[in-house]
Scaffold this motif. Structure first.
Motif, mmCIF file in Angstrom:
data_model
loop_
_atom_site.group_PDB
_atom_site.id
_atom_site.type_symbol
_atom_site.label_atom_id
_atom_site.label_comp_id
_atom_site.label_asym_id
_atom_site.label_seq_id
_atom_site.Cartn_x
_atom_site.Cartn_y
_atom_site.Cartn_z
ATOM 1 N N TYR A 93 -6.123 -1.683 -3.603
ATOM 2 C CA TYR A 93 -5.449 -2.624 -2.551
ATOM 3 C C TYR A 93 -6.391 -3.481 -1.999
ATOM 4 O O TYR A 93 -6.059 -3.819 -0.917
ATOM 5 N N ILE A 105 0.697 -1.438 -0.084
ATOM 6 C CA ILE A 105 0.020 0.141 0.106
ATOM 7 C C ILE A 105 0.864 1.177 0.229
ATOM 8 O O ILE A 105 0.641 2.083 -0.782
ATOM 9 N N ALA A 163 -0.259 4.811 4.629
ATOM 10 C CA ALA A 163 -1.484 3.877 4.387
ATOM 11 C C ALA A 163 -2.631 4.607 3.963
ATOM 12 O O ALA A 163 -3.403 4.389 2.953
#
Length: 448
Positions: A344, A283, A310
């Motif tokens: 993701y 990520i 993130a």
């Protein structure tokens, strides 16, 4: 199909005149007033004693519902502003003709996100299940044949989101309209714009739960009509298409609980630090400064750095997804949470799996949820029995003590059964973890 012009309504419950965006004072915009009203409310303050991950935990690391809500609000504000900027570029009349600013979007999402957990009972989602199970399996079943089917469904499937809408809109103590938030904020708050019945589970994300009790149905329909939300089905079914900004509130919550609960688990020692780099590295691969990361000397600081990156990456991804699907979202034809389509998604699913195994199903959490179940069942049983006996004219001294000590702010004498049951459940849901425990000890005599 609704338009952004109607979706950004500044109307509040009880308004006699239309509120015009161009006439607003930009130093205290109506949408920003929504945020202020939520943050100063007693219902919001109670979230400081409702733990996000581990009920009743006194560990410094663990987030409360209040800190979680603040963080979701911050992420939501960023999502709203970034989307707002792009929406205004795509629909310039919103700015030129109506005077909207990209901050309007940020303020709406921030206020709705701040309130998103305001109706949740103590002890997390197990608190919702404890209230529902009392009516489905416990002594609360005695009311089933006396209630309209939809009201019994509201009780037996008690939902924190619906209770949140009640708290935000209910007339209380001479305050008509509750907090009187703008309809745009109420629309963004309502992730599940439907009644509890008919219960027709679908794969559409907006059908996952319900968003308002039967008691507040007319109030939600008023909000939906003002915003231009379309009904999602024909006939008598009370089910609407989502306000587009509800997708951003949902994304903010999903981002925070995915990443920050994971961070809590690592800081508590429930998850090994090595997992953080393994699951977060993909990520944050585009933004991580490996030299800076290698110089961080503590687990807490390393995880904090990865968490920050993130969240930033997931915000950027959610904004791109929203704008790519903006037309379908406006039409009500987009039926997934934004993070379900995330670039993701695999990493998010891996993080959630390990969080479920190591945090949500840890022995400490399970032990405290069992205790919470017992506590809420006892409180509900004594409270509903006291009001029931009062209505029947055979209240015992114990019933009268309960009414005087715990329910003194309510006058149930003229209330219909369906109303006072929802009101009692809403009051029990408003208790903090600690207050629920104190109440239980008083009722059982173990506090002496």
């Amino acid at each position: 199909m609704p338009t952004w012009e109607t979706l950004l309504s500044l109307k509040r419950q009880g308004d006699k005149n239309k509120r015009i965006r161009k006439e607003q004072d930009d130093t205290r915009l109506g949408f920003e007033v929504d945020y202020d009203r939520v943050i100063f409310s007693s219902e919001f303050r109670s979230l400081q004693d409702k733990t996000q991950v581990i009920p009743l935990s006194k560990t410094d690391f663990v987030h409360t519902r209040l800190t979680h809500s603040l963080e979701v609000s911050v992420v939501g504000r960023s999502l709203g502003r970034l989307v707002g900027k792009k929406v205004l570029e795509k629909h310039p009349q919103l700015k030129g003709t109506h005077g909207h600013h990209f901050n309007d979007f940020g303020a709406i999402v921030a206020a709705a996100a701040l309130a998103h957990d305001i109706g949740n009972p103590p002890f997390g989602h197990s608190g919702e299940r404890a209230i529902g199970d009392y009516f489905k399996f416990g002594n609360g079943k005695r009311f089933k044949d006396q209630l309209p089917e939809v009201v019994y469904q509201d009780l037996s499937k008690f939902e924190g989101n619906a209770n949140g809408f009640k708290l935000l809109t209910n007339d209380n103590y001479g305050s008509p309209g509750g907090l009187r938030l703008s309809y745009a904020t109420l629309g963004a708050f309502t992730k599940y714009p439907k009644a509890s019945l008919p219960h027709k589970p679908t794969k559409q994300v907006a059908d996952k739960k319900f968003g308002f009790f039967n008691q507040q149905q007319e109030k939600f329909q008023d909000v939906a009509e003002e915003l231009g939300l379309e009904k999602n089905a024909d006939g008598e079914e009370v089910r609407y298409k989502r306000h587009p900004l509800a997708f951003l509130v949902e994304a903010a919550d999903d981002i925070c609980y995915t990443i920050i609960d994971f961070e809590d688990g690592i800081n508590l020692g429930l998850i090994q630090e090595d997992y953080a780099l393994e699951y977060l590295s993909k990520i944050v691969s585009k933004t991580i400064n490996t030299e800076k990361y290698s110089k961080l000397s503590t687990t807490k600081n390393r995880i904090s750095y990865l968490r920050s990156l993130a969240i930033g990456a997931l915000i950027e991804d959610a904004v791109s997804l929203f704008m790519e699907n903006e037309e379908a979202i406006l039409k009500g034809d987009y039926h997934q949470a934004l993070l379900d389509k995330s670039a993701y998604k695999v990493q998010i699913e891996d993080i959630i799996k390990i969080s479920i195994k190591n945090i949500y199903q840890s022995q400490e959490v399970l032990d405290k949820e069992i205790a919470g179940y017992k506590i809420l069942t006892k409180i509900l049983d004594d409270f509903t029995t006291a009001v029931e006996h009062q209505h029947a004219g055979n209240a015992s001294n114990f019933d009268k003590l309960i009414l005087k000590n715990f329910l003194k702010d309510f006058d149930f004498s003229e209330s219909k059964l369906e109303d006072w049951l929802i009101d009692v459940c809403s009051f029990v849901a408003s208790l903090t973890d600690s207050n629920a425990l104190r109440t239980y000890r008083k009722l059982t005599g173990s506090d002496l």
